[in-house]
Design a protein around this motif. Structure first.
Motif, PDB file in Angstrom:
ATOM      1  N   TYR A  30     -31.793  18.823  -3.811  1.00  0.00           N
ATOM      2  CA  TYR A  30     -31.643  19.215  -2.416  1.00  0.00           C
ATOM      3  C   TYR A  30     -30.441  20.144  -2.251  1.00  0.00           C
ATOM      4  CZ  TYR A  30     -34.752  15.239  -2.097  1.00  0.00           C
ATOM      5  OH  TYR A  30     -35.791  14.371  -2.289  1.00  0.00           O
ATOM      6  N   PRO A  31     -30.371  20.857  -1.140  1.00  0.00           N
ATOM      7  CA  PRO A  31     -29.268  21.806  -0.927  1.00  0.00           C
ATOM      8  C   PRO A  31     -27.901  21.091  -0.961  1.00  0.00           C
ATOM      9  CG  PRO A  31     -31.042  22.177   0.647  1.00  0.00           C
ATOM     10  CD  PRO A  31     -31.376  20.909  -0.053  1.00  0.00           C
ATOM     11  N   ILE A  32     -26.907  21.795  -1.517  1.00  0.00           N
ATOM     12  CA  ILE A  32     -25.553  21.262  -1.612  1.00  0.00           C
ATOM     13  C   ILE A  32     -24.687  21.886  -0.522  1.00  0.00           C
ATOM     14  CG2 ILE A  32     -23.497  21.084  -3.068  1.00  0.00           C
ATOM     15  CD1 ILE A  32     -25.316  21.205  -5.496  1.00  0.00           C
TER      16      ILE A  32
ATOM     17  N   GLU B 120     -12.350  36.874   9.208  1.00  0.00           N
ATOM     18  CA  GLU B 120     -12.798  38.248   8.920  1.00  0.00           C
ATOM     19  C   GLU B 120     -14.304  38.298   8.689  1.00  0.00           C
ATOM     20  OE1 GLU B 120     -10.383  39.663   5.732  1.00  0.00           O
ATOM     21  OE2 GLU B 120      -8.576  39.786   6.972  1.00  0.00           O
ATOM     22  N   ALA B 121     -14.829  37.530   7.759  1.00  0.00           N
ATOM     23  CA  ALA B 121     -16.280  37.519   7.539  1.00  0.00           C
ATOM     24  C   ALA B 121     -16.963  36.782   8.693  1.00  0.00           C
ATOM     25  CB  ALA B 121     -16.611  36.850   6.216  1.00  0.00           C
ATOM     26  N   PRO B 122     -18.032  37.339   9.258  1.00  0.00           N
ATOM     27  CA  PRO B 122     -18.667  36.735  10.443  1.00  0.00           C
ATOM     28  C   PRO B 122     -19.296  35.375  10.192  1.00  0.00           C
ATOM     29  CG  PRO B 122     -19.988  38.549   9.600  1.00  0.00           C
ATOM     30  CD  PRO B 122     -18.701  38.590   8.871  1.00  0.00           C
ATOM     31  N   ASP B 123     -19.673  35.090   8.935  1.00  0.00           N
ATOM     32  CA  ASP B 123     -20.329  33.815   8.672  1.00  0.00           C
ATOM     33  C   ASP B 123     -19.382  32.803   8.009  1.00  0.00           C
ATOM     34  OD1 ASP B 123     -20.154  35.226   6.311  1.00  0.00           O
ATOM     35  OD2 ASP B 123     -22.036  34.424   5.507  1.00  0.00           O
ATOM     36  N   SER B 124     -18.072  33.050   8.053  1.00  0.00           N
ATOM     37  CA  SER B 124     -17.102  32.124   7.466  1.00  0.00           C
ATOM     38  C   SER B 124     -16.410  31.312   8.553  1.00  0.00           C
ATOM     39  CB  SER B 124     -16.049  32.883   6.646  1.00  0.00           C
ATOM     40  OG  SER B 124     -16.644  33.532   5.541  1.00  0.00           O
ATOM     41  N   VAL B 125     -15.961  30.107   8.194  1.00  0.00           N
ATOM     42  CA  VAL B 125     -15.240  29.245   9.132  1.00  0.00           C
ATOM     43  C   VAL B 125     -14.086  28.558   8.393  1.00  0.00           C
ATOM     44  CG1 VAL B 125     -17.174  28.779  10.676  1.00  0.00           C
ATOM     45  CG2 VAL B 125     -16.814  27.322   8.665  1.00  0.00           C
TER      46      VAL B 125
ATOM     47  N   PRO C 194     -20.841  29.657   4.326  1.00  0.00           N
ATOM     48  CA  PRO C 194     -22.132  28.995   4.058  1.00  0.00           C
ATOM     49  C   PRO C 194     -23.137  29.872   3.328  1.00  0.00           C
ATOM     50  CG  PRO C 194     -21.370  28.496   6.274  1.00  0.00           C
ATOM     51  CD  PRO C 194     -20.446  29.542   5.736  1.00  0.00           C
ATOM     52  N   SER C 195     -23.156  31.162   3.595  1.00  0.00           N
ATOM     53  CA  SER C 195     -24.178  32.022   2.980  1.00  0.00           C
ATOM     54  C   SER C 195     -24.012  32.127   1.473  1.00  0.00           C
ATOM     55  CB  SER C 195     -24.115  33.420   3.599  1.00  0.00           C
ATOM     56  OG  SER C 195     -22.837  33.999   3.370  1.00  0.00           O
TER      57      SER C 195
END
Length: 570
Positions: A344-346, A284-289, A309-310
């Motif tokens: 650093y990014p997680i 449903e959400a465009p940035d989800s996998v 990810p966002s």
């Protein structure tokens, strides 16, 4: 313990007298004795007919919970009790007593009978060591001696590639046992494995074969070996990321998308026999996998992990296939105070979900990594298994996993849910040693049972339907007894290109395997027969395969397709 029917649940001498009296009465009342069926001995288990045959004859029995526990070791006292029930009903018990077997010991009579008849002689210091595990060679020698087989031709041992490991004292009697067809080995028929503790299933097979030799029972009929069909039974034209098959291989769930080898925005569930699409789930959400998917053994539910990810969100969902009813949805993001500090990014590392055999729990694995964009060094900051109760949403147990980057091995449950396998790492990291921890269920929790050596990754390990544990490398297929921590069999694999260079996946049937090497073909092999099938048609790019729980089906993931292969009778 493996024992006569009246000893099936006896482990302490204090309960022996009452159990014996009750069981003798029960035996008299149930002379018809219907063939029992044990919950952990399936009809296609290699020792099923041996176990059921002896149980029908009231020579052995199972436990109060309906199990037989075929992989448990057998003590010398338990073996004496089996011998008495099978061969020594009228044997006197007046033999010289052993100094370590008290008069009131539960198996004193059985041990004395076995000594009088020449089955068991003890040690030079007149000890019997009743609680020691009996080795396979000791059980075979005991049967050959007690049943008065003449010394065998040493050449009869030459059929076993490990014959040189048979102790010198045992060779004549072991050869006699081999000539009498008492030796039963699984999965490798060409190994006698003399110096390994005999399991309950193996002792049942030895004793049954001795009864066949004596003309008291019928031989076990040889079942025809089923072979993998060379053409797929079904092909699905999708780009798959991950696949899960139901226990019988009739239903398939897969994460699909637009990028090869990457998490996708869709989950599709198919009938793997008819090819019909049963369900589609989208993020449903465009940035989800979707990162992980599993289908329950009975094929009625799916569980999946979705990441966004966002926002960094990690979410678990369990729902039914037929009507899409959501049974559980919850965040898998751990509290910040449980994550190691980093500058650093997680990002998510390993994400897995696995159904328990009864379908009441899912096991989730979540690891979080940090990546230094300048050095490209990645560190694991969090790595944990959580046992999620589907009905309540509560975590019933958590297990911290090694904080080692690249240890991509999902948790594996035995078919009956009593055992769990997870990777283990011995630090310091610069010289760490890899292995596998076997956990045993104790009521509602798992507790460490044993650690097996070796570096096993990905799908190179599996529990068989009989709760043995198999591991593979490019050159070896090894079978372990997780109850004793011993290697049951070690079998070399052919030096074919797809075996030498590719991943080798052991099948839950305990005797076959699949391997592949990208653009060079797919291979199926059988440890028992030595048969080797290669180059199955379809996509040239074969990444990996996923077996069904019964080992009769496999889903092969190609670059733009999933192909289902099944076994068939010859």
């Amino acid at each position: 313990m493996i024992a006569p029917a009246f000893l099936g649940n006896v482990s302490k001498s204090t309960s022996f007298a009452s159990s014996l009296a009750q069981a003798q009465t029960a035996q008299a009342q149930t002379a018809q004795a219907q063939m029992p069926s044990f919950s952990d001995v399936s009809t296609d288990y290699w020792a099923h007919d041996y176990i059921e045959g002896l149980a029908k004859s009231n020579i052995i029995s199972g436990f109060g919970d309906g199990t037989f526990r075929p992989n448990d070791p057998v003590t010398r006292a338990q073996f004496a009790a089996i011998l008495r029930q099978a061969f020594l009903q009228s044997q006197p018990t007046t033999a010289q007593p052993f100094k370590d077997v008290p008069a009131n010991y539960w198996a004193t009579g059985a041990i004395a009978s076995a000594r009088s008849a020449g089955f068991l002689s003890g040690y030079p210091d007149n000890t019997f060591k009743p609680n020691d595990r009996i080795l396979r060679v000791q059980a075979l020698v005991s049967l050959a001696n007690g049943l008065k087989y003449p010394a065998g031709n040493p050449q009869s041992l030459s059929n076993y590639k490990d014959a040189d490991t048979v102790p010198a004292y045992a060779r004549p009697s072991a050869a006699a046992a081999a000539q009498a067809n008492l030796v039963v080995s699984y999965p490798a028929l060409d190994q006698i494995s003399p110096n390994r503790a005999a399991s309950r299933a193996e002792v049942a097979a030895f004793v049954y074969q001795a009864l066949v030799k004596a003309g008291r029972v019928n031989p076990i009929a040889v079942k025809p070996e089923r072979r993998w069909q060379i053409t797929p039974t079904m092909t699905f034209a999708v780009q798959p990321y991950q696949v899960s098959l139901s226990e019988n291989g009739q239903r398939l769930a897969a994460i699909t998308g637009q990028s090869i080898g990457a998490p996708g925005p869709d989950i599709q569930v198919w009938n793997a026999q008819t090819g019909s699409l049963l369900k589609t789930v989208t993020t449903e959400a465009p940035d989800s996998v979707f990162n992980a998917v599993a289908i329950s053994q009975d094929g009625t539910k799916i569980a999946f992990i979705k990441t966004t990810p966002s926002t960094g969100a990690i979410q678990l969902t369990v729902q039914t296939i037929e009507d899409g009813r959501v049974l559980l949805t919850k965040s898998l993001n751990p509290p910040k105070d449980q994550i190691l500090e980093t500058n650093y990014p997680i990002t998510p590392g390993v994400l897995y979900v696995v159904f328990s055999p009864d379908g009441k729990q899912v096991i989730t694995q979540v690891s979080l990594n940090s990546l230094n964009s300048q050095t490209y060094q990645s560190d694991t900051l969090y790595n944990r298994l959580d046992f999620q109760d589907i009905a309540t949403g509560k975590v019933t147990q958590s297990i911290d996993m090694p904080l080692v980057e690249g240890l991509y091995t999902k948790p594996i449950l035995s078919p009956d849910g009593s055992l769990l396998a997870t990777p283990s790492v011995s630090l310091p990291r610069s010289v760490y040693t890899l292995g596998v921890v076997i956990w045993r269920r104790n009521n509602s929790r798992f507790e460490p049972l044993t650690t097996l050596p070796g570096a096993f990754f990905g799908d190179r390990m599996a529990f068989t339907k009989s709760n043995l544990f198999t591991t593979t490398t490019s050159g070896s297929y090894d079978t372990w007894n997780p109850q004793t921590g011993e290697r049951v069999q070690s079998n070399g694999l052919p030096r074919e290109e797809c075996i030498q260079d590719g991943d080798v996946l052991p099948s839950p049937d305990g005797a076959s395997y699949f391997s592949n090497y990208i653009n060079r073909g797919a291979c199926f092999g059988n440890i028992q027969t030595g048969e080797f099938q290669r180059n199955f048609g379809g996509s040239s790019l074969i990444e990996t395969g996923f077996f069904s729980g019964d080992g009769d089906s496999i889903a092969l993931m190609g670059d733009r397709e999933i192909r289902i292969f099944t076994k068939a009778a010859p």
